[in-house]
Design a protein around this motif. Structure first.
Motif, short mmCIF file in Angstrom:
data_model
loop_
_atom_site.label_atom_id
_atom_site.label_comp_id
_atom_site.label_asym_id
_atom_site.label_seq_id
_atom_site.Cartn_x
_atom_site.Cartn_y
_atom_site.Cartn_z
N THR A 137 0.86 -1.18 0.00
CA THR A 137 0.00 0.00 0.00
C THR A 137 0.90 1.23 0.00
O THR A 137 1.44 1.61 1.04
CB THR A 137 -0.90 0.01 1.25
N PRO A 138 1.07 1.85 -1.13
CA PRO A 138 1.96 3.01 -1.18
C PRO A 138 1.40 4.19 -0.41
O PRO A 138 0.18 4.36 -0.28
CB PRO A 138 2.06 3.35 -2.67
N ALA A 139 2.29 4.99 0.13
CA ALA A 139 1.88 6.14 0.94
C ALA A 139 1.23 7.22 0.08
O ALA A 139 0.25 7.83 0.49
CB ALA A 139 3.09 6.70 1.67
N PHE A 140 1.78 7.46 -1.08
CA PHE A 140 1.25 8.49 -1.97
C PHE A 140 0.67 7.81 -3.20
O PHE A 140 1.40 7.50 -4.14
CB PHE A 140 2.35 9.47 -2.38
N SER A 141 -0.62 7.58 -3.17
CA SER A 141 -1.26 6.93 -4.31
C SER A 141 -2.70 7.41 -4.43
O SER A 141 -3.27 7.96 -3.48
CB SER A 141 -1.23 5.41 -4.17
N MET A 142 -3.25 7.18 -5.59
CA MET A 142 -4.66 7.51 -5.81
C MET A 142 -5.21 6.62 -6.91
O MET A 142 -4.49 6.16 -7.78
CB MET A 142 -4.82 8.99 -6.18
N GLN A 143 -6.50 6.35 -6.81
CA GLN A 143 -7.17 5.56 -7.84
C GLN A 143 -7.88 6.52 -8.78
O GLN A 143 -8.51 7.48 -8.35
CB GLN A 143 -8.18 4.61 -7.20
N MET A 144 -7.73 6.24 -10.06
CA MET A 144 -8.39 7.07 -11.07
C MET A 144 -8.64 6.21 -12.30
O MET A 144 -7.99 5.19 -12.50
CB MET A 144 -7.52 8.28 -11.40
N PRO A 145 -9.59 6.62 -13.14
CA PRO A 145 -9.83 5.88 -14.38
C PRO A 145 -8.61 5.97 -15.31
O PRO A 145 -7.90 6.99 -15.32
CB PRO A 145 -11.02 6.58 -15.01
N LEU A 146 -8.41 4.91 -16.05
CA LEU A 146 -7.24 4.86 -16.93
C LEU A 146 -7.27 5.98 -17.96
O LEU A 146 -6.24 6.60 -18.26
CB LEU A 146 -7.17 3.50 -17.62
N TYR A 147 -8.45 6.30 -18.50
CA TYR A 147 -8.51 7.34 -19.52
C TYR A 147 -8.11 8.70 -18.94
O TYR A 147 -7.48 9.51 -19.61
CB TYR A 147 -9.89 7.42 -20.17
N ALA A 148 -8.44 8.95 -17.67
CA ALA A 148 -8.04 10.22 -17.03
C ALA A 148 -6.53 10.29 -16.88
O ALA A 148 -5.92 11.35 -17.08
CB ALA A 148 -8.73 10.37 -15.69
N LEU A 149 -5.92 9.16 -16.56
CA LEU A 149 -4.46 9.10 -16.45
C LEU A 149 -3.81 9.36 -17.81
O LEU A 149 -2.84 10.12 -17.92
CB LEU A 149 -4.03 7.75 -15.89
N ILE A 150 -4.36 8.77 -18.85
CA ILE A 150 -3.82 8.96 -20.21
C ILE A 150 -3.97 10.42 -20.64
O ILE A 150 -3.03 11.04 -21.14
CB ILE A 150 -4.50 8.01 -21.21
N PHE A 151 -5.16 11.00 -20.41
CA PHE A 151 -5.39 12.40 -20.79
C PHE A 151 -4.48 13.34 -20.00
O PHE A 151 -3.95 14.31 -20.54
CB PHE A 151 -6.84 12.80 -20.58
N ALA A 152 -4.28 13.06 -18.71
CA ALA A 152 -3.40 13.89 -17.89
C ALA A 152 -1.96 13.80 -18.38
O ALA A 152 -1.25 14.81 -18.42
CB ALA A 152 -3.51 13.48 -16.42
N ALA A 153 -1.53 12.61 -18.76
CA ALA A 153 -0.16 12.45 -19.27
C ALA A 153 0.02 13.20 -20.59
O ALA A 153 1.05 13.85 -20.80
CB ALA A 153 0.16 10.96 -19.44
N VAL A 154 -0.96 13.14 -21.47
CA VAL A 154 -0.89 13.87 -22.73
C VAL A 154 -0.87 15.38 -22.48
O VAL A 154 -0.07 16.12 -23.08
CB VAL A 154 -2.05 13.46 -23.67
N ALA A 155 -1.73 15.85 -21.59
CA ALA A 155 -1.77 17.28 -21.27
C ALA A 155 -0.45 17.74 -20.66
O ALA A 155 0.07 18.81 -21.01
CB ALA A 155 -2.93 17.57 -20.33
N LEU A 156 0.11 16.95 -19.76
CA LEU A 156 1.39 17.30 -19.15
C LEU A 156 2.49 17.33 -20.21
O LEU A 156 3.35 18.22 -20.20
CB LEU A 156 1.73 16.30 -18.05
N GLY A 157 2.46 16.40 -21.14
CA GLY A 157 3.45 16.39 -22.23
C GLY A 157 3.34 17.63 -23.11
O GLY A 157 4.35 18.20 -23.53
N ILE A 158 2.11 18.07 -23.38
CA ILE A 158 1.91 19.27 -24.19
C ILE A 158 2.46 20.49 -23.46
O ILE A 158 3.15 21.34 -24.04
CB ILE A 158 0.42 19.45 -24.54
N VAL A 159 2.17 20.60 -22.16
CA VAL A 159 2.64 21.75 -21.38
C VAL A 159 4.17 21.75 -21.29
O VAL A 159 4.82 22.78 -21.52
CB VAL A 159 2.00 21.75 -19.98
N VAL A 160 4.77 20.61 -20.98
CA VAL A 160 6.23 20.54 -20.86
C VAL A 160 6.89 20.82 -22.20
O VAL A 160 7.89 21.55 -22.28
CB VAL A 160 6.66 19.16 -20.30
#
Length: 115
Positions: free
Chosen positions: A39-62
């Motif tokens: 059980t990791p100390a810093f974790s969260m559950q989220m839908p896979l599509y939200a994780l994918i969209f967040a990664a794409v958005a972060l890549g665009i910003v970076v």
């Protein structure tokens, strides 16, 4: 015409994005603790599509920030050239205004004839 082409391109992309979100609704555990397996100390559950969209958005910003930082020299040169252009235009205008006043006062030298 451009609106039609935008719609022609963006409609299939929107359909693919919606299909991706519908197909990947299952929750996944996003862990920010690389040292804990259970059980990791810093974790969260989220839908896979939200994780994918967040990664794409972060890549665009970076990528955008990296591109903006990489073009700093070009922007600095352009500002300097703009200042120089404004200075030269002002000088040219000043010389144009001064030129008619001096044209009447100067006399051209007489042509030299050789006989």
């Amino acid at each position: 015409m451009i609106r039609f082409l935008k719609g022609l391109i963006l409609l299939p992309i929107a359909i693919v994005v919606v299909l991706l979100a519908v197909a990947n609704r299952q929750p996944v555990m996003l862990s920010f603790d690389p040292f804990s397996n259970g059980t990791p100390a810093f974790s969260m559950q989220m839908p896979l599509y939200a994780l994918i969209f967040a990664a794409v958005a972060l890549g665009i910003v970076v990528g955008g920030v990296g591109s903006w930082l990489g073009q700093g020299d070009t922007r600095r040169d352009r500002r300097a050239k703009g200042r120089e252009l404004a200075r030269l235009r002002g000088e040219a205008e000043r010389l144009r205004q001064a030129a008619p006043a001096t044209v009447g006062r100067t006399a051209l030298p007489a042509p030299v004839s050789r006989a």
